[in-house]
Design a protein around this motif. Sequence first.
Motif, short mmCIF file in Angstrom:
data_model
loop_
_atom_site.label_atom_id
_atom_site.label_comp_id
_atom_site.label_asym_id
_atom_site.label_seq_id
_atom_site.Cartn_x
_atom_site.Cartn_y
_atom_site.Cartn_z
N ILE A 6 -20.57 -5.19 43.44
CA ILE A 6 -19.95 -5.50 42.16
C ILE A 6 -18.84 -4.49 41.89
O ILE A 6 -18.95 -3.32 42.26
CB ILE A 6 -21.01 -5.50 41.02
CG1 ILE A 6 -20.40 -5.97 39.69
CG2 ILE A 6 -21.70 -4.15 40.88
CD1 ILE A 6 -21.42 -6.32 38.62
N ALA A 7 -17.77 -4.94 41.25
CA ALA A 7 -16.62 -4.09 40.97
C ALA A 7 -16.30 -4.11 39.49
O ALA A 7 -16.51 -5.11 38.81
CB ALA A 7 -15.41 -4.57 41.78
N GLY A 8 -15.77 -3.00 39.00
CA GLY A 8 -15.37 -2.91 37.60
C GLY A 8 -14.49 -1.69 37.37
O GLY A 8 -14.41 -0.81 38.23
N VAL A 9 -13.86 -1.65 36.22
CA VAL A 9 -12.99 -0.51 35.90
C VAL A 9 -13.86 0.71 35.56
O VAL A 9 -14.97 0.57 35.05
CB VAL A 9 -12.03 -0.82 34.74
CG1 VAL A 9 -10.95 -1.79 35.19
CG2 VAL A 9 -12.77 -1.34 33.51
N PRO A 10 -13.34 1.92 35.85
CA PRO A 10 -14.10 3.15 35.53
C PRO A 10 -13.93 3.52 34.06
O PRO A 10 -13.34 4.54 33.72
CB PRO A 10 -13.47 4.19 36.46
CG PRO A 10 -12.08 3.72 36.69
CD PRO A 10 -12.11 2.22 36.61
N GLU A 11 -14.43 2.66 33.18
CA GLU A 11 -14.26 2.85 31.74
C GLU A 11 -15.60 2.73 31.03
O GLU A 11 -16.57 2.21 31.57
CB GLU A 11 -13.26 1.82 31.19
CG GLU A 11 -11.86 2.00 31.77
CD GLU A 11 -10.83 1.03 31.21
OE1 GLU A 11 -11.15 0.28 30.28
OE2 GLU A 11 -9.69 1.01 31.73
N HIS A 12 -15.61 3.19 29.77
CA HIS A 12 -16.84 3.30 28.99
C HIS A 12 -17.55 1.97 28.78
O HIS A 12 -18.76 1.93 28.61
CB HIS A 12 -16.57 3.97 27.64
CG HIS A 12 -15.24 3.69 27.03
ND1 HIS A 12 -14.48 2.59 27.34
CD2 HIS A 12 -14.53 4.39 26.09
CE1 HIS A 12 -13.36 2.62 26.63
NE2 HIS A 12 -13.35 3.69 25.87
N PHE A 13 -16.82 0.86 28.82
CA PHE A 13 -17.45 -0.47 28.69
C PHE A 13 -18.55 -0.67 29.73
O PHE A 13 -19.50 -1.40 29.50
CB PHE A 13 -16.41 -1.57 28.89
CG PHE A 13 -15.33 -1.62 27.86
CD1 PHE A 13 -15.54 -2.23 26.64
CD2 PHE A 13 -14.10 -1.03 28.10
CE1 PHE A 13 -14.54 -2.28 25.68
CE2 PHE A 13 -13.08 -1.07 27.14
CZ PHE A 13 -13.31 -1.69 25.92
N GLY A 41 -7.69 -1.95 38.25
CA GLY A 41 -7.96 -2.99 37.25
C GLY A 41 -8.10 -4.41 37.80
O GLY A 41 -8.43 -4.64 38.96
N THR A 42 -7.81 -5.37 36.91
CA THR A 42 -8.14 -6.77 37.14
C THR A 42 -7.40 -7.40 38.32
O THR A 42 -7.97 -8.18 39.07
CB THR A 42 -7.89 -7.56 35.84
OG1 THR A 42 -8.94 -7.24 34.91
CG2 THR A 42 -7.88 -9.06 36.06
N GLY A 43 -6.12 -7.09 38.48
CA GLY A 43 -5.37 -7.67 39.59
C GLY A 43 -6.00 -7.35 40.93
O GLY A 43 -6.13 -8.22 41.80
N LYS A 44 -6.43 -6.11 41.09
CA LYS A 44 -7.09 -5.68 42.32
C LYS A 44 -8.44 -6.38 42.49
O LYS A 44 -8.80 -6.82 43.60
CB LYS A 44 -7.28 -4.16 42.29
CG LYS A 44 -8.10 -3.59 43.44
CD LYS A 44 -7.36 -3.67 44.77
CE LYS A 44 -8.14 -2.92 45.85
NZ LYS A 44 -7.49 -3.05 47.17
N MET A 45 -9.19 -6.54 41.40
CA MET A 45 -10.51 -7.19 41.50
C MET A 45 -10.36 -8.67 41.83
O MET A 45 -11.19 -9.22 42.57
CB MET A 45 -11.29 -6.98 40.20
CG MET A 45 -11.83 -5.57 40.06
SD MET A 45 -12.95 -5.37 38.67
CE MET A 45 -11.79 -5.10 37.34
N CYS A 46 -9.33 -9.32 41.30
CA CYS A 46 -9.07 -10.72 41.68
C CYS A 46 -8.85 -10.82 43.19
O CYS A 46 -9.39 -11.72 43.85
CB CYS A 46 -7.84 -11.25 40.95
SG CYS A 46 -8.11 -11.60 39.19
N GLN A 47 -8.09 -9.87 43.72
CA GLN A 47 -7.83 -9.84 45.17
C GLN A 47 -9.14 -9.64 45.94
O GLN A 47 -9.38 -10.30 46.96
CB GLN A 47 -6.86 -8.70 45.47
CG GLN A 47 -6.52 -8.55 46.95
CD GLN A 47 -5.70 -7.29 47.22
OE1 GLN A 47 -5.05 -6.75 46.32
NE2 GLN A 47 -5.73 -6.81 48.44
N MET A 48 -10.00 -8.76 45.46
CA MET A 48 -11.28 -8.49 46.13
C MET A 48 -12.18 -9.71 46.13
O MET A 48 -12.86 -10.00 47.12
CB MET A 48 -11.98 -7.30 45.46
CG MET A 48 -11.27 -5.98 45.68
SD MET A 48 -11.99 -4.64 44.69
CE MET A 48 -13.57 -4.40 45.54
#
Length: 280
Positions: A6-13, A41-48
Amino acid sequence: MKKIRIAGVPEHFNLPWHLCIENGEFDEVDIDLQWTDIPEGTGKMCQMLREGTTDMAVILTEGIIKDIAAGNESSIVQVYVQSPLIWGIHVDAKSDFQQLSDLENKKVAISRMGSGSHLMAIVNAKNQNWNTDLQFEIVNTIDGAVEALSNSNADYFMWERFMTKPLVDNGTFRRIADCPTPWPCFVIAVRNEFLKSNKHVVDQILEIVNNTTIEFKDIPSIDRTLSTKYNQRLGDIQEWLKLTRWSQKKLDKPTFEKVQNQLFDLNLITDKRDYESVVK
């Protein structure tokens, strides 16, 4: 153990995910959930998701809907954060830009094409009745944005207001306006190929993280934990916690259509998808 990426941004959310992993809650149901931080962020995760280098992603709503419309074989299984993302509009602190109108026809720093910083710059331009045919400088990360703005390779940068606030506090950036998303900010997306054969496992993962997000704000000293972990002032984190609402529900059809119609109207997508084919 079933290995899930699973992938996500390194943020408090995303702290609820890390707490569940650290507490061994996925291990208890034989799931080896492997988290990868994606500062781009999101562009990279879409690619992944497209390349199959992650199975799931906690991703910006508008970004994944745009990429699914463009052929990403993934689905949205749930809203993760119901509240809007508050995008701060930032300039270099030493620049002459003082108000939002100063940024018309100026160059935007974005993490990458298809990212939230790209899409929301266009949404903001439309909100201001500017020409939405913007100039972009791809900077990949916040550090890249700092460099681009200080070197005048770009004029402004949009990023989550609270994560960027330390750079405002230390005099690197000046925030001149906010632009909240007109929809829930984060959803959970899963590659269709993976979802088809692992629906039960995905449901287990969602149940575990949802149990944590329901009671997340009630965890003792959670504000201090967040403040320390994400280098935020305690007062800023407390304000952020008041504004943030997690979700345990599916993305509803009116919201999906609102996002998709906005993307279509801005010429960011050329084809619309049926709700039932995207939200599973």
